[in-house]
Design a protein around this motif. Sequence first.
Motif, PDB file in Angstrom:
ATOM      1  N   ASP A   1       0.807  -1.221   0.000  1.00 30.49           N
ATOM      2  CA  ASP A   1       0.000   0.000   0.000  1.00 30.49           C
ATOM      3  C   ASP A   1       0.839   1.270   0.000  1.00 30.49           C
ATOM      4  O   ASP A   1       0.289   2.368   0.115  1.00 30.49           O
ATOM      5  CB  ASP A   1      -0.912   0.028   1.233  1.00 30.49           C
ATOM      6  N   ILE A   2       2.153   1.154  -0.093  1.00 32.42           N
ATOM      7  CA  ILE A   2       3.028   2.315   0.042  1.00 32.42           C
ATOM      8  C   ILE A   2       3.727   2.607  -1.277  1.00 32.42           C
ATOM      9  O   ILE A   2       4.335   1.736  -1.877  1.00 32.42           O
ATOM     10  CB  ILE A   2       4.075   2.089   1.145  1.00 32.42           C
ATOM     11  N   GLU A   3       3.633   3.877  -1.709  1.00 32.15           N
ATOM     12  CA  GLU A   3       4.376   4.321  -2.880  1.00 32.15           C
ATOM     13  C   GLU A   3       5.713   4.870  -2.423  1.00 32.15           C
ATOM     14  O   GLU A   3       5.823   5.450  -1.334  1.00 32.15           O
ATOM     15  CB  GLU A   3       3.614   5.419  -3.631  1.00 32.15           C
ATOM     16  N   ALA A   4       6.717   4.720  -3.264  1.00 32.27           N
ATOM     17  CA  ALA A   4       8.063   5.196  -2.938  1.00 32.27           C
ATOM     18  C   ALA A   4       8.051   6.674  -2.563  1.00 32.27           C
ATOM     19  O   ALA A   4       8.736   7.081  -1.611  1.00 32.27           O
ATOM     20  CB  ALA A   4       8.996   4.948  -4.114  1.00 32.27           C
ATOM     21  N   ILE A   5       7.284   7.490  -3.253  1.00 27.29           N
ATOM     22  CA  ILE A   5       7.254   8.927  -2.980  1.00 27.29           C
ATOM     23  C   ILE A   5       6.791   9.203  -1.558  1.00 27.29           C
ATOM     24  O   ILE A   5       7.286  10.122  -0.888  1.00 27.29           O
ATOM     25  CB  ILE A   5       6.397   9.678  -4.027  1.00 27.29           C
ATOM     26  N   ASP A   6       5.870   8.420  -1.058  1.00 25.39           N
ATOM     27  CA  ASP A   6       5.376   8.610   0.312  1.00 25.39           C
ATOM     28  C   ASP A   6       6.426   8.177   1.339  1.00 25.39           C
ATOM     29  O   ASP A   6       6.573   8.816   2.382  1.00 25.39           O
ATOM     30  CB  ASP A   6       4.067   7.859   0.513  1.00 25.39           C
ATOM     31  N   ALA A   7       7.156   7.121   1.039  1.00 23.18           N
ATOM     32  CA  ALA A   7       8.239   6.686   1.926  1.00 23.18           C
ATOM     33  C   ALA A   7       9.354   7.730   1.947  1.00 23.18           C
ATOM     34  O   ALA A   7       9.911   8.033   3.009  1.00 23.18           O
ATOM     35  CB  ALA A   7       8.774   5.328   1.471  1.00 23.18           C
TER      36      ALA A   7
ATOM     37  N   SER B   1       8.265  10.736   4.045  1.00 23.16           N
ATOM     38  CA  SER B   1       8.324  10.407   5.466  1.00 23.16           C
ATOM     39  C   SER B   1       9.764  10.385   5.970  1.00 23.16           C
ATOM     40  O   SER B   1      10.058  10.885   7.053  1.00 23.16           O
ATOM     41  CB  SER B   1       7.655   9.059   5.702  1.00 23.16           C
ATOM     42  N   ALA B   2      10.661   9.834   5.176  1.00 19.36           N
ATOM     43  CA  ALA B   2      12.059   9.713   5.595  1.00 19.36           C
ATOM     44  C   ALA B   2      12.777  11.057   5.626  1.00 19.36           C
ATOM     45  O   ALA B   2      13.619  11.284   6.501  1.00 19.36           O
ATOM     46  CB  ALA B   2      12.794   8.748   4.658  1.00 19.36           C
ATOM     47  N   LEU B   3      12.451  11.950   4.703  1.00 19.31           N
ATOM     48  CA  LEU B   3      13.197  13.205   4.572  1.00 19.31           C
ATOM     49  C   LEU B   3      12.642  14.360   5.393  1.00 19.31           C
ATOM     50  O   LEU B   3      13.357  15.331   5.640  1.00 19.31           O
ATOM     51  CB  LEU B   3      13.257  13.630   3.095  1.00 19.31           C
TER      52      LEU B   3
ATOM     53  N   ALA C   1      13.445  19.866  -0.981  1.00 15.16           N
ATOM     54  CA  ALA C   1      14.704  19.856  -1.732  1.00 15.16           C
ATOM     55  C   ALA C   1      14.714  18.707  -2.745  1.00 15.16           C
ATOM     56  O   ALA C   1      15.156  18.877  -3.894  1.00 15.16           O
ATOM     57  CB  ALA C   1      15.888  19.740  -0.776  1.00 15.16           C
ATOM     58  N   TYR C   2      14.231  17.552  -2.347  1.00 17.49           N
ATOM     59  CA  TYR C   2      14.136  16.402  -3.247  1.00 17.49           C
ATOM     60  C   TYR C   2      13.255  16.743  -4.447  1.00 17.49           C
ATOM     61  O   TYR C   2      13.623  16.462  -5.595  1.00 17.49           O
ATOM     62  CB  TYR C   2      13.583  15.196  -2.481  1.00 17.49           C
TER      63      TYR C   2
END
Length: 81
Positions: free
Chosen positions: A15-21, A24-26, A33-34
Amino acid sequence: MTDAVLSPDHYRQGDIEAIDAIRSALGPEGFAAYCRGQVIKYLWRCEHKSARADDIGKAQFYLALLAGDDPRVMRSRDSGA
């Protein structure tokens, strides 16, 4: 149906897209900035690829995220989902 710009299937795990991870991480500042970096990347290379429109669309996607709008959410509202 997959959308190469808004929600590519290969960017999702469960259920998780890379953009959402990444967001959350940044955190907010790192994510901004990303997004700026992604806009630069896609505009930089769009003239050198056959899928020019896809790269321009991806730049627009990240620019919208940078502005605080998530095109994936906007698309869901437009489709009635």
